[in-house]
Write an enzyme that holds these catalytic residues in place. Sequence first.
Site, PDB file in Angstrom:
ATOM      1  N   GLU A 156       1.944  -4.060  -3.030  1.00 23.29           N
ATOM      2  CA  GLU A 156       1.846  -4.654  -4.294  1.00 23.29           C
ATOM      3  C   GLU A 156       0.669  -4.605  -5.002  1.00 23.29           C
ATOM      4  O   GLU A 156      -0.148  -5.296  -5.251  1.00 23.29           O
ATOM      5  CB  GLU A 156       2.077  -6.332  -3.911  1.00 23.29           C
ATOM      6  CG  GLU A 156       3.128  -6.633  -3.209  1.00 23.29           C
ATOM      7  CD  GLU A 156       3.586  -7.985  -2.964  1.00 23.29           C
ATOM      8  OE1 GLU A 156       2.392  -9.009  -2.974  1.00 23.29           O
ATOM      9  OE2 GLU A 156       4.799  -8.562  -2.809  1.00 23.29           O
ATOM     10  N   GLU A 319      10.791  -7.117   1.223  1.00 23.54           N
ATOM     11  CA  GLU A 319      10.027  -8.133   1.710  1.00 23.54           C
ATOM     12  C   GLU A 319      11.182  -9.264   1.195  1.00 23.54           C
ATOM     13  O   GLU A 319      11.566  -9.505   0.104  1.00 23.54           O
ATOM     14  CB  GLU A 319       8.968  -8.343   1.465  1.00 23.54           C
ATOM     15  CG  GLU A 319       7.798  -7.717   1.966  1.00 23.54           C
ATOM     16  CD  GLU A 319       6.491  -7.908   1.687  1.00 23.54           C
ATOM     17  OE1 GLU A 319       6.236  -9.201   1.061  1.00 23.54           O
ATOM     18  OE2 GLU A 319       5.527  -7.120   1.581  1.00 23.54           O
TER      19      GLU A 319
HETATM   20  C1  GLA Z   1       3.684 -10.416  -0.257  1.00 23.33           C
HETATM   21  C2  GLA Z   1       2.958  -9.377   0.669  1.00 23.33           C
HETATM   22  C3  GLA Z   1       3.178  -9.878   1.997  1.00 23.33           C
HETATM   23  C4  GLA Z   1       3.109 -11.320   2.282  1.00 23.33           C
HETATM   24  C5  GLA Z   1       4.138 -11.977   1.533  1.00 23.33           C
HETATM   25  C6  GLA Z   1       4.202 -13.348   1.897  1.00 23.33           C
HETATM   26  O1  GLA Z   1       5.133 -10.013  -0.710  1.00 23.33           O
HETATM   27  O2  GLA Z   1       3.438  -8.483   0.302  1.00 23.33           O
HETATM   28  O3  GLA Z   1       2.069  -9.069   2.521  1.00 23.33           O
HETATM   29  O4  GLA Z   1       1.899 -11.664   1.874  1.00 23.33           O
HETATM   30  O5  GLA Z   1       4.037 -11.946   0.123  1.00 23.33           O
HETATM   31  O6  GLA Z   1       5.429 -13.986   1.291  1.00 23.33           O
END
Ligand code: GLA
Length: 687
Positions: A156, A319
């Site tokens: 991210e 995710e």
């Molecule tokens: C993001 C991050 C993860 C985690 C999730 C929690 O997507 O990439 O490492 O922190 O949020 O929702």
Amino acid sequence: MTVPKAHLKLPYLLHGGDYNPDQWQAYPQIIDQDFTMMPQAGVNTVTVGVFSWAALEPEEGHYDFGWLDQVFDRVEAMNGRVILATPSGARPHWLADRYPEVLRTDEYGRQALFGGRHNHCFTAPSYREQTQQINRKLAERYGQRPSLLLWHISNEFGGECHCDLCQAAFRQWVQKKYQTLAAVNEAWWTPFWGHTLTAWDQIHSPSPIGDTNLKGLNLDWRRFVTDQTIDFYENEIQPLRELTPEIPITTNFMTDTPAMMPFHGLDYQKFATHLDVISWDSYPAWGNDQESTADLGLKVAMINDYYRSLKQQDFLIMESSPSLVNWHPFNRPKRPGVNRLAGLQNIASGSDSMLYFQWRQSRGASEMFHGAVVDHHGSTATRTFQEVSQLGADLKQLAPVRQLPHVPARVALVFDYDNMCALADSEAYADTTKQYWQTLQQHYAYFWRHDIPIDVISPQADLAPYQLVLDPMHFLMDQAWIDKVADFTQAGGTVVGTYLSGVVDERTLAYLGDQPQRLHELYGVQTTEVDTLYPHQHNGVHYGDQTYPAQDYCEVITNQTASVLATYTADFYAGQPAITKNQYGAGTAYYLAARTDAACLTALYHQLATELDLHPTYPLAKASSDISIQVRGDQNQRYLFVMNFGETANTINLTQPLTEVLSNRTYPAGAQELAPYQVLVFHELIK
Ligand code: GLA
Ligand code: GLA
């Protein structure tokens, strides 16, 4: 720039997600249990290594790959696949201690302490060197592993650094772009308040204790942040491209929640050209008290369409939470059936995966109460584990879908990152009602609810595949876009534009006089005044034989060549044009001078869909627009995803018997009821 070239070779639809065994090294029985439970949940893919730098390189130059070797061995033993992350999202302590320049400096000039994540300087040479070194080690060690599916770069990407190194890089970027200080002063309109720049080293990033009002500076800084992030990413992937040219590369994009709009900090449409595969992290607030599941489903559909459109290819959900998160204002578990609905919706939109954060709930630290496939109880008997397993079984049934694209769209909705930034920063109109992405969602709604495929494109996209282009609130427009959309219309296309469009150029300087002339010719109208309404004020728009409410923005326009479809009902501009239609070459340009309600947009788009013969890919009568029907297929076969987002049962009407894949049974022609959140997937061979 490296040219992306590797393709994702999918053995199945991916099911699994972030696996972080580095935190469980003192609990070998837990790791044993993980590999017993994963097949039971239908897990075939794990993402490892996100934030593992301290475990992989506990001291500078001393590596410990033993634990990761074992993950590969055990994933291979279950015929699974590994998405291997580079660990730059969080640095080890020793690295920050020895190379403090890697710590980010904020816009007040304060340098961060060690801690957190996603907070390194994108310019610091030492961080660039260190990330290349660890990535080279990973590629050397795991590059030839048969289970290695995909590189996941960092995590991210986001944020910005204002240190001296970044200031110098920004100055160079500005110099390269404008060549002369005179050009910078013009673009940023610095003589206002007497901020004229007389030397290159006076250029500084926007800061609350410096300049925040130079619109051109603000936008150029946003563009620089995207470019510098991409530059950092390109540096990171260099050893991977060199050693593993056949392994594709992604980085996980993120979405602002609850609006479900792309992260505002980076221009993903630009970043996307550097990725082989698009992936994103999906955390909608399912079950919230502000909107129905169907309305949230629409927002998720649109952001999926946006990510699919970035490269016009299938994407991955990298995710999602199988249940709840720990960072929404209220962290509510998904209702029964919603994980399946959400997972299959993603597949229907063109995703080839449903991956979760994370496999096992952490025992401590920040995300210990975030939902996971395996919770602290550690059992397979939980509702979450059972629902995840169910989806795993479904995805197995749907394996052939990964070869089939989402059907092509003939409608495009334009989203422009620069425009979003410039409009938000404009110190104009109203603080709370500009709502660019939300306005795009309102225009998108008709097409989603009527199962008409639609892409969400950038101004750089080729318009040739489309019949209809929707271009709302395009405040910042450069001449290239104006020419492109005008050429498209001239050649027979249809375009819909709205209020607050074509106001400033790419430098954020206001167009003067009759400029941009071609835009005015395209729509056949010119704006003379913008009425920004307070939230409780309304006007009306008389369209067809009905009056619809108008709110927030009503432009007073002069009509030059258009025909008037609707007029205002009140105020000093009552009776003047509110919606117009202009013949332009062989095509048609509609202009909506006011923000209307959903019913008015529905009436307009219904007329356009009829005129342009835009219809659902698969005509299936449905009792409610809470049911969505999305199609993946080619000339030989198709899969119809029939999804009930309703909180109540809803029916569809089959015109012929069809095979339902998840239950492996044939549904007869006639009415079929879908329970709340139920999904049916029909398979059809095309003769
Ligand atoms: C993001 C991050 C993860 C985690 C999730 C929690 O997507 O990439 O490492 O922190 O949020 O929702
Ligand atoms: C004040 C200032 C002006 C201008 C106006 C805008 O009066 O003196 O320079 O900023 O506000 O309303």
